[in-house]
Design a protein around this motif. Structure first.
Motif, PDB file in Angstrom:
ATOM      1  N   ARG A  54       9.909   2.938  -2.373  1.00 45.69           N
ATOM      2  CA  ARG A  54       9.249   2.944  -3.587  1.00 45.69           C
ATOM      3  C   ARG A  54       9.811   1.230  -3.999  1.00 45.69           C
ATOM      4  NH1 ARG A  54      10.147   7.169  -8.730  1.00 45.69           N
ATOM      5  NH2 ARG A  54       9.130   5.976 -10.124  1.00 45.69           N
ATOM      6  N   LEU A  55      11.176   0.776  -3.895  1.00 50.58           N
ATOM      7  CA  LEU A  55      11.307  -0.475  -4.489  1.00 50.58           C
ATOM      8  C   LEU A  55      10.473  -1.686  -3.730  1.00 50.58           C
ATOM      9  CD1 LEU A  55      13.256  -2.061  -6.200  1.00 50.58           C
ATOM     10  CD2 LEU A  55      14.871  -2.219  -4.339  1.00 50.58           C
ATOM     11  N   ARG A  56      10.095  -1.358  -2.471  1.00 50.88           N
ATOM     12  CA  ARG A  56       9.275  -2.221  -1.822  1.00 50.88           C
ATOM     13  C   ARG A  56       7.744  -2.084  -2.286  1.00 50.88           C
ATOM     14  NH1 ARG A  56       8.861  -0.344   4.193  1.00 50.88           N
ATOM     15  NH2 ARG A  56       7.148   1.160   3.157  1.00 50.88           N
ATOM     16  N   ALA A  57       7.357  -0.917  -2.502  1.00 58.55           N
ATOM     17  CA  ALA A  57       5.978  -0.711  -2.995  1.00 58.55           C
ATOM     18  C   ALA A  57       5.890  -1.400  -4.426  1.00 58.55           C
ATOM     19  CB  ALA A  57       5.544   0.668  -2.827  1.00 58.55           C
ATOM     20  N   ALA A  58       6.967  -1.665  -5.074  1.00 53.59           N
ATOM     21  CA  ALA A  58       6.613  -2.155  -6.628  1.00 53.59           C
ATOM     22  C   ALA A  58       6.422  -3.653  -6.444  1.00 53.59           C
ATOM     23  CB  ALA A  58       8.122  -2.236  -7.318  1.00 53.59           C
ATOM     24  N   GLY A  59       6.487  -4.172  -5.289  1.00 56.27           N
ATOM     25  CA  GLY A  59       5.829  -5.491  -5.014  1.00 56.27           C
ATOM     26  C   GLY A  59       6.742  -6.737  -5.983  1.00 56.27           C
TER      27      GLY A  59
END
Length: 807
Positions: A54-59
């Protein structure tokens, strides 16, 4: 003020907070960060994975700092657990050693004893059990932290790689700058590992600089390992430079990395280094050269140098063609790659398609199976296609035609390793079909495993594990893919066209499955038909029997399968029986002992034809493929053709290899093709007055004519090239037949023109161009040995749209 390592990392990466945020906004990042911090404290790996994703997907680049902080904590916790468990592990090892010692001594005195007296080992088993229970939570905790460390390293790299171009460049440069500021070797090593997950040119450039200039050998090795993980061919510059490093570990890392870079400049560098190395590294160089070049001259540096000198221009041309944006040039490059057996070129094509380990790591780590990822769902539902594309076919042929040791190494490096590293269905399908085109025992063994039906126990295990939230998405996708992969595996087994006992057993087993999928059955039938042997007929009749034994409702559902089996049987046997199993059995009982399929008859009567027949269609001569059915083969039989051949191996002469290639080509001609043969030396001789039909009788006569030919005399190139056009007539049509009389020529020469009316190659070329201006006959040229005129042969081929290969 003195900072802790934790604070140092946080301060060093504070600059990431200044990076511009994406359109997802501050709220998305804060929500993702909150979820990440909560999840990373969980004792379940799935929760931690969810937080990182999820943190990665926040970009948002600020997530890099968040993950780095947690990465340091996980490393610290792992070190603590490892230290805490060591005393217990030491005691456990000592007790187990004592147990084995006592038991071995007893069994030595009492061989064959089914048991041993309890007093022999005393309380050792109880103590072992006690310590095992004590170590279990520490072991689980350590595995959790180690897995978390890997996920965080991957997550950091993927987060940076997923930013927009400007933010990605800024983040990578900051990461490299912070690496330079670090002092502790373990921290620098960690940063180098993470750089191996950042898939962009800036990371590659930075790592190349570190590999070349870092004062400590450990850093140079780490940079080379990171470059190897990235697999970008630009890393070849660093590897080439590192081959001269004074530290042997650095040189070893450079050679290992060279396998992944697909850089043509590594080949001459490795050949030169082979002169200086001894021992293991010498062996590493030899195996790496073979994997890049597609040939092996073992430790013979002189032969390697000779091969490179003769082939460098052509190999560079292949690489250039494959890099072009032109589809035509790409096709030419593939054809040359296939003809030359140039594995480095195959590796480059795989890299462009994202089918190497490096590209798989980059993309798959960003797009792991996620039930909420709609874009991925669309790809997940793609079913298997019937055939691989031209690139897959060309790569498979290139690998297949290598010596077994090279083929096995290429299969593992180019196909099996990337396959094991990805769950992308489209990529896995391409790699499965590539296994089929490569063929061989190792490929077949893997395909048989993929074609195997999963047991009910596996299904139960799957259902049980599906209930665990953290694995649901990954397992659901894995289950979904495997059914489609069974179909692809059967299709690939058909491409292998090899009927081993294990293959037949697997194909037959499909029809006895209670819930066999129709598509899988059809794929198995296609494979049996493709194998094309009497064993295929036997298996198909058995499969028809399996269908006949099923209930009427089931048979109605499988009517298409039943028809497909009988169609395959009719094709293989040339019999006209219907769909009744009993009819086929009655015929088979009478015919089985003497029966041979058409391909088996051909193999018995003409082994060359069986070996050379092109199952994908078309005819090949020295690797050049044509679909023409109106061909003349013009071969040089001058005295120099008795010299040893560099192509073909086994100490053969050039004329021996040429005869073998010609026999194979003619044997593979379809029945409706027409052909002729011209041999030339000081003079020339045409086998037949006109093109003749490629039936069995004519092929047999051609075989005798070819075998009886002997070499001698000079090289008269002009006369055969000019006179061959008489066969074509004035235009492109033969008036008498109302069809194309000749549209393709294969012209082979091993030297310069030394005999005949015209010996100037420019004059010969101009005359041929003039005569061919209306006829539009395609001329393929094969230059054999160093003595042939490369420029002339190349221009002669290109002037007509033909292909030129050097052997």
């Amino acid at each position: 003020m003195k900072h802790t390592a934790h604070q140092t990392i946080a301060l060093l990466l504070f600059a990431f907070c200044l990076t511009s945020m994406t359109a997802m906004g501050q709220e998305d990042y804060n929500a993702a960060k909150k979820h990440f911090k909560r999840s990373i404290r969980s004792d379940k790996l799935g929760d931690r994975r969810s937080g990182i994703r999820r943190l990665r997907a926040a970009g948002d680049a600020r997530g890099v700092k968040d993950m780095l902080v947690q990465l340091h904590k996980a490393r610290k916790e792992a070190a603590k657990l490892d230290k805490k468990s060591k005393p217990t592990l030491k005691k456990l090892a000592k007790l187990r050693g004592e147990f084995d010692k006592r038991l071995s001594a007893y069994l030595k005195r009492n061989p064959g004893s089914p048991t041993y007296p309890k007093g022999l080992v005393g309380q050792i088993p109880e103590k072992i059990e006690e310590l095992t229970k004590k170590i279990a939570p520490l072991d689980r905790g350590l595995r959790l932290e180690l897995s978390t460390i890997e996920m965080l390293k991957t997550g950091i790299g993927d987060l940076i790689t997923g930013l927009d171009e400007a933010a990605q460049l800024e983040a990578t440069n900051l990461f490299l700058a912070n690496y330079e500021r670090l002092k502790k070797p373990e921290q620098k090593a960690l940063y180098l590992e993470i750089l191996g997950y950042i898939h962009n040119p800036q990371a590659v450039i930075g790592l190349v600089g570190i590999a070349a200039n870092a004062p400590k050998s450990e850093a140079r090795v780490g940079a080379l390992k990171a470059l190897e993980k990235l697999g970008d061919y630009r890393g070849g510059k660093a590897a080439k430079f590192a081959l001269e490093d004074e530290n042997w570990q650095v040189r070893a890392a450079a050679i290992e990395a060279a396998r992944r870079f697909a850089s043509i400049d590594m080949i001459p560098a490795l050949i030169q280094r082979l002169k200086k190395e001894e021992g293991r590294i010498r062996g590493d160089i030899i195996s790496t050269l073979a994997l890049l070049a597609g040939v092996s001259y073992s430790e013979n540096v002189a032969l390697w140098e000779k091969w490179w000198k003769s082939n460098e221009g052509e190999l560079r041309s292949i690489v250039k063609s494959l890099k072009s944006e032109s589809a035509t040039e790409n096709l030419v490059g593939m054809q040359k790659m296939e003809a030359q057996g140039f594995l480095l070129a195959a590796r480059r094509i795989l890299e462009k398609r994202g089918l190497t380990l490096a590209r798989v790591t980059a993309e798959e780590s960003r797009r792991l199976v996620d039930p909420n990822n709609k874009k991925d769902d669309k790809k997940k539902n793609d079913g298997p296609k019937e055939d691989a594309d031209d690139e897959i076919i060309a790569i498979g042929k290139t690998i297949h035609d290598r010596d077994q040791a090279i083929r096995d190494a290429a299969l593992k490096s180019f196909v099996l390793d990337p396959f094991d590293a990805t769950w992308n269905p489209a990529k896995r399908r391409d790699l499965i079909l590539l296994m089929g085109h490569v063929g061989g025992k190792k490929a077949i063994a893997r395909l048989l495993g993929l074609a195997k039906k999963r047991e009910e126990s596996q299904r139960d295990d799957f259902e049980r594990r599906m209930k665990r939230r953290e694995q649901a998405g990954r397992l659901r996708a894995k289950w979904h893919y495997q059914e489609n992969e069974r179909i692809s595996a059967f299709q690939a087994l058909a491409l292998c066209a090899t009927g081993t006992d294990a293959v037949f057993k697997r194909l037959r087993a499909v029809f006895s499955e209670a819930d066999a999928d129709t598509e899988i059955m059809l794929a198995a039938i296609a494979a049996l038909k493709k194998i094309d042997t009497s064993e295929s007929v036997d298996a198909l009749i058995d499969c028809l029997g399996e269908i006949a034994s099923k209930s009427e409702d089931t048979r109605n559902k499988l009517s298409g399968v039943e028809k497909s089996i009988t169609d395959a049987l009719r094709t293989l046997t040339e019999q006209t029986w219907g769909e009744l199993h009993d009819d086929w059995v009655a015929w088979w009982i009478k015919s089985k002992s003497d029966f041979k399929t058409a391909s088996e008859k051909l193999a018995k009567d003409d082994p060359v034809a069986a070996a050379g027949g092109d199952r994908e269609g078309g005819t090949r001569f020295y690797g050049i493929k044509t679909y023409s059915k109106r061909i003349v083969f013009i071969l040089d039989i001058s005295g120099s053709m008795e010299e040893p051949a560099e192509y073909g191996g086994g100490g053969k002469t050039k004329i021996q290899v040429a005869k073998e290639e010609l026999l194979t080509a003619i044997s593979s001609l379809p029945k409706d093709a027409k052909f002729n043969i011209m041999f030339y030396s000081t003079d020339f001789k045409v086998w037949q007055k006109k093109l003749v039909v490629a039936n069995a009788k004519i092929k047999k006569a051609a075989k005798s004519y070819i075998v009886d030919a002997t070499a001698g005399g000079g090289t008269n190139i002009y006369e055969p090239l000019v006179n061959v056009f008489d066969i074509a007539g004035r235009g492109s049509k033969d008036v008498g037949y109302g069809e194309v009389a000749l549209d393709t020529i294969f012209f082979l020469s091993d030297g310069q023109p030394t005999a005949g009316r015209v010996t100037n190659t420019e004059d010969i070329l101009n005359k041929v161009l003039s005569m061919n201006s209306l006829r539009k006959i395609k001329i393929h040229t094969i230059g054999v040995g160093k003595g042939h005129d490369r420029e002339f042969m190349k221009r002669l081929a290109e002037s007509s749209g033909g292909k030129y290969v050097a052997r």
